[in-house]
Scaffold this motif. Structure first.
Motif, mmCIF file in Angstrom:
data_model
loop_
_atom_site.group_PDB
_atom_site.id
_atom_site.type_symbol
_atom_site.label_atom_id
_atom_site.label_comp_id
_atom_site.label_asym_id
_atom_site.label_seq_id
_atom_site.Cartn_x
_atom_site.Cartn_y
_atom_site.Cartn_z
ATOM 1 N N THR A 12 3.150 13.493 9.093
ATOM 2 C CA THR A 12 3.503 12.247 8.404
ATOM 3 C C THR A 12 4.414 11.413 9.289
ATOM 4 O OG1 THR A 12 5.418 13.267 7.311
ATOM 5 C CG2 THR A 12 3.321 13.305 6.124
ATOM 6 N N GLY A 13 4.514 10.138 9.001
ATOM 7 C CA GLY A 13 5.346 9.226 9.775
ATOM 8 C C GLY A 13 4.914 7.797 9.527
ATOM 9 N N SER A 14 5.576 6.861 10.190
ATOM 10 C CA SER A 14 5.258 5.455 9.950
ATOM 11 C C SER A 14 5.087 4.695 11.246
ATOM 12 C CB SER A 14 6.357 4.805 9.104
ATOM 13 O OG SER A 14 7.593 4.806 9.800
ATOM 14 N N ILE A 15 4.271 3.652 11.175
ATOM 15 C CA ILE A 15 4.018 2.752 12.287
ATOM 16 C C ILE A 15 4.166 1.323 11.761
ATOM 17 C CG2 ILE A 15 1.520 2.856 11.834
ATOM 18 C CD1 ILE A 15 3.082 2.485 15.329
ATOM 19 N N SER A 16 4.784 0.446 12.556
ATOM 20 C CA SER A 16 5.045 -0.918 12.102
ATOM 21 C C SER A 16 4.531 -1.940 13.096
ATOM 22 C CB SER A 16 6.550 -1.143 11.904
ATOM 23 O OG SER A 16 7.083 -0.245 10.960
ATOM 24 N N VAL A 17 4.073 -3.069 12.577
ATOM 25 C CA VAL A 17 3.767 -4.249 13.369
ATOM 26 C C VAL A 17 4.886 -5.253 13.107
ATOM 27 C CG1 VAL A 17 2.148 -6.136 13.755
ATOM 28 C CG2 VAL A 17 1.286 -3.851 13.228
ATOM 29 N N LYS A 18 5.392 -5.893 14.173
ATOM 30 C CA LYS A 18 6.512 -6.812 13.981
ATOM 31 C C LYS A 18 6.303 -8.084 14.802
ATOM 32 C CE LYS A 18 9.278 -4.225 17.397
ATOM 33 N NZ LYS A 18 10.554 -3.497 17.600
ATOM 34 N N TRP A 19 6.866 -9.180 14.283
ATOM 35 C CA TRP A 19 6.743 -10.489 14.908
ATOM 36 C C TRP A 19 8.136 -11.098 15.101
ATOM 37 C CZ3 TRP A 19 4.015 -8.818 10.645
ATOM 38 C CH2 TRP A 19 2.634 -8.644 10.810
ATOM 39 N N GLY A 20 8.229 -12.103 15.936
ATOM 40 C CA GLY A 20 9.497 -12.768 16.184
ATOM 41 C C GLY A 20 9.931 -13.673 15.058
ATOM 42 N N SER A 21 9.021 -14.083 14.220
ATOM 43 C CA SER A 21 9.329 -14.930 13.074
ATOM 44 C C SER A 21 8.496 -14.466 11.889
ATOM 45 C CB SER A 21 9.032 -16.399 13.384
ATOM 46 O OG SER A 21 7.672 -16.580 13.747
ATOM 47 N N ALA A 22 8.896 -14.887 10.685
ATOM 48 C CA ALA A 22 8.206 -14.449 9.475
ATOM 49 C C ALA A 22 6.730 -14.839 9.519
ATOM 50 C CB ALA A 22 8.872 -15.055 8.245
ATOM 51 N N THR A 23 5.883 -13.881 9.179
ATOM 52 C CA THR A 23 4.433 -14.074 9.236
ATOM 53 C C THR A 23 3.830 -13.702 7.885
ATOM 54 O OG1 THR A 23 4.412 -13.571 11.599
ATOM 55 C CG2 THR A 23 2.326 -13.326 10.420
ATOM 56 N N THR A 24 2.906 -14.501 7.410
ATOM 57 C CA THR A 24 2.283 -14.250 6.111
ATOM 58 C C THR A 24 1.144 -13.248 6.265
ATOM 59 O OG1 THR A 24 2.860 -16.432 5.286
ATOM 60 C CG2 THR A 24 1.082 -15.271 4.148
ATOM 61 N N VAL A 25 1.220 -12.156 5.491
ATOM 62 C CA VAL A 25 0.218 -11.091 5.551
ATOM 63 C C VAL A 25 -0.171 -10.694 4.129
ATOM 64 C CG1 VAL A 25 -0.279 -8.748 6.357
ATOM 65 C CG2 VAL A 25 1.209 -10.236 7.701
ATOM 66 N N SER A 26 -1.448 -10.485 3.895
ATOM 67 C CA SER A 26 -1.900 -10.004 2.592
ATOM 68 C C SER A 26 -2.948 -8.907 2.728
ATOM 69 C CB SER A 26 -2.494 -11.153 1.763
ATOM 70 O OG SER A 26 -3.678 -11.645 2.378
ATOM 71 N N LYS A 27 -3.218 -8.506 3.954
ATOM 72 C CA LYS A 27 -4.269 -7.512 4.169
ATOM 73 C C LYS A 27 -4.011 -6.785 5.482
ATOM 74 C CE LYS A 27 -8.230 -8.921 2.899
ATOM 75 N NZ LYS A 27 -9.500 -9.689 2.837
ATOM 76 N N VAL A 28 -4.214 -5.484 5.487
ATOM 77 C CA VAL A 28 -4.154 -4.719 6.732
ATOM 78 C C VAL A 28 -5.417 -3.869 6.836
ATOM 79 C CG1 VAL A 28 -1.625 -4.626 6.668
ATOM 80 C CG2 VAL A 28 -2.949 -2.691 5.798
ATOM 81 N N ASN A 29 -5.755 -3.526 8.050
ATOM 82 C CA ASN A 29 -6.899 -2.656 8.305
ATOM 83 C C ASN A 29 -6.433 -1.505 9.175
ATOM 84 O OD1 ASN A 29 -9.465 -1.600 8.466
ATOM 85 N ND2 ASN A 29 -10.196 -3.044 10.029
ATOM 86 N N ILE A 30 -6.435 -0.303 8.630
ATOM 87 C CA ILE A 30 -6.035 0.895 9.361
ATOM 88 C C ILE A 30 -7.289 1.591 9.856
ATOM 89 C CG2 ILE A 30 -4.820 3.091 9.254
ATOM 90 C CD1 ILE A 30 -3.016 0.630 8.958
ATOM 91 N N ARG A 31 -7.401 1.667 11.195
ATOM 92 C CA ARG A 31 -8.598 2.247 11.794
ATOM 93 C C ARG A 31 -8.237 3.542 12.524
ATOM 94 N NH1 ARG A 31 -11.734 -2.588 14.831
ATOM 95 N NH2 ARG A 31 -13.449 -1.079 14.596
ATOM 96 N N GLU A 32 -8.834 4.638 12.093
ATOM 97 C CA GLU A 32 -8.620 5.928 12.741
ATOM 98 C C GLU A 32 -9.562 6.092 13.926
ATOM 99 O OE1 GLU A 32 -7.628 9.191 9.504
ATOM 100 O OE2 GLU A 32 -9.286 7.947 8.809
ATOM 101 N N THR A 33 -9.210 6.999 14.831
ATOM 102 C CA THR A 33 -10.152 7.351 15.889
ATOM 103 C C THR A 33 -11.308 8.122 15.274
ATOM 104 O OG1 THR A 33 -9.095 9.456 16.398
ATOM 105 C CG2 THR A 33 -8.258 7.507 17.560
ATOM 106 N N SER A 34 -12.429 8.112 15.963
ATOM 107 C CA SER A 34 -13.607 8.806 15.429
ATOM 108 C C SER A 34 -13.366 10.304 15.314
ATOM 109 C CB SER A 34 -14.818 8.532 16.312
ATOM 110 O OG SER A 34 -14.576 8.972 17.650
#
Length: 516
Positions: A434-456
């Motif tokens: 278990t653990g966490s991964i984050s995406v970050k930006w320099g300024s506030a960004t509007t997000v309403s959807k993420v796509n988590i893609r695993e390796t095959s």
């Protein structure tokens, strides 16, 4: 121990005055989130119904929880307390009244009965603040997270137990909770789920216990043998040193639990305890069953368990491991009806259902997940279903490209930045399952959807997860499985994907983010 960092009154007039003072809103009675009913030993001795039939109260602070208890006509007047938000030392004070006995450094359920505490809405987190049940009966605790409760250091709470019960406690059902620490005794933590001094008829079900030196005990010493009749079913124990649980006397029924990374020992039956251990799955662990650290023998009846990469110590004067080929040395009679899931499906089943904010999903007894009651929500709001990720790629611009990344940990040879490079051949893995991964930006960004893609090569490993607003820590949504995840639009500098359960080490190839 491998410990990943966890990112992280009696009169009517007096009642009204107490409630108004802390901003608790009362509603007409409504069904508890625990409407499906207690299971296991909590269903015996007259059963466990909590606050069913009583008023429903909304609380967003610990003080409001205490005020709700103190605002009842008597200490046994039924009440359902719906909790949302973070409960901590800063918002938890002692409240006085004839129907309660509270304290400032814990949630105190003392000398009371007929109470349900249930997390609703975006979730209930008891942060560094334990829940203490003492001289009480008919209590339900459901759909809450209790984390990082300390017995030493600062702040301290509840003797270091996430949930602790002691002194003549009867009929408690703890269900769909997440109990977490960030280390062992040397770091200031004690047990996640401790029962002492004549505590009986308790069930712990569909809960997660993680990252602790001690999972929990039944009995404080080998001369304190007044506890018993405990059921543990469909729980996840992960990265625990020992006590999953430690049994000193009494009877325990332990079935369909998933044990991962028990570092020193697991189920420790001693001082005459009797444990019925059925259809559990033990993985990557050591000495998962036996009598340890004492010559006072305990007993077990075993059937249907799976031992996956489990190592066993040699017997000694104070160590009697049940393996490497565990066999029964007693028989245990169970008085209630239950159906066993096959051990082979337990990892996937428990990963999907155990813990808070999972929609109260359970097994139907044939390795199939079902929902016995609506996901708990705030009074008057519409239930929010647990989201199921979809495989259809989203349209629009992937906002992760050109952004930054960080996380809770990374396995050797992997990188946080690999989830942003547009390649499915590179990936990030946490240092544990278990653990966490984050995406970050320099300024506030509007997000309403993420796509988590695993390796095959690791498809399907991701089990339960939460998507968080990385700026505030608020839970945007939770669910299970990789794919496209949608949630109400949020403006943030950081979005976090936190994996809270997995069937193997996850490999996240891409963490894509989209505005819509």
């Amino acid at each position: 121990m491998r410990r990943p960092v966890v990112v992280r009154f009696s009169a009517i007039a007096a009642t009204a005055a107490c409630v108004a003072a802390v901003g608790v809103a009362l509603s007409m009675p409504e069904a508890s989130a625990a409407a499906a009913g207690a299971t296991g030993y909590a269903s015996q001795n007259g059963g466990t119904t909590g606050g069913a039939g009583g008023q429903t109260v909304k609380a967003t602070t610990g003080t409001q929880i205490h005020a709700a208890l103190c605002g009842r006509a008597t200490s046994s007047t039924p009440i359902i307390i719906q909790v949302e938000g973070t409960i901590n030392h800063g918002n938890t004070t002692k409240v006085s009244g004839s129907s309660c006995n509270t304290a400032a450094d814990r949630i105190e359920l003392k000398q009371i009965s007929n109470v349900t505490i249930v997390g609703v809405g975006s979730g209930a987190v008891f942060d560094q603040l334990g829940i203490h049940v003492r001289e009480s009966s008919n209590i339900i605790i459901q759909n809450v997270t209790v984390r990082n409760v300390k017995k030493s250091g600062s702040p301290i709470s509840n003797g270091g137990d996430a949930i602790g019960m002691e002194t003549d406690v009867r009929n408690v059902w703890v269900d769909h909770t997440s109990l977490e620490a960030s280390g062992g005794e040397s770091e200031g933590y004690d047990g996640l789920f401790d029962l002492k001094d004549n505590t009986q008829y308790v069930t712990l079900s569909y809960s997660t216990l993680r990252n602790s030196g001690r999972g929990g005990l039944v009995g404080s010493s080998e001369t304190e043998l007044s506890n018993g009749f405990i059921t543990y079913d469909h729980n996840l124990y992960e990265n625990i040193d020992s006590r999953t649980p430690l049994l000193r006397g009494g009877t325990a029924h332990i079935y369909n639990n998933y044990y991962v990374s028990l570092n020193e020992s697991g189920i420790n039956s001693r001082a005459g305890a009797h444990a019925k251990v059925d259809n559990n799955y033990f993985k990557d662990s050591k000495d998962v069953l036996g009598t340890f650290y004492t010559s006072a023998a305990g007993y077990w009846q075993v059937s249907g368990n799976t031992f996956d990469n489990v190592t066993w110590s040699a017997p000694g004067s104070e160590n009697n491991p049940a393996g490497p080929d565990p066999t029964s040395n007693t028989t245990v009679s169970i008085p209630y009806a239950y159906t066993l899931d096959n051990a082979s499906c337990v990892p996937a089943l428990v990963t999907r259902t155990a813990g808070a904010n999972k929609g109260l999903l359970v097994s139907d007894g044939s390795c199939t997940v079902t929902s016995p009651s609506p996901t708990p929500t705030s009074t008057g709001s519409t239930p929010t279903p647990t989201p199921t990720p979809t495989a259809t790629p989203p349209s629009g611009t992937n906002l992760s490209l050109g952004a930054g990344a960080d996380g809770s940990s990374k396995a050797s040879g992997t990188s946080y930045g690999n989830v942003l490079d547009g390649s499915l051949s590179t990936y990030w893995s946490p240092s544990a399952s278990t653990g966490s991964i984050s995406v970050k930006w320099g300024s506030a960004t509007t997000v309403s959807k993420v796509n988590i893609r695993e390796t095959s090569g690791a498809a399907g490993r991701i089990g339960s997860w939460r998507v968080l607003n990385g700026d505030t820590g608020a839970v945007l949504t939770s669910g299970s499985g990789a794919g496209v995840i949608t949630f109400p639009s949020v403006s943030a500098k950081k979005i976090t994907f936190e994996i809270t359960g997995a069937t193997g080490t996850p490999q996240v190839a891409e963490f894509e983010t989209y505005a819509g």
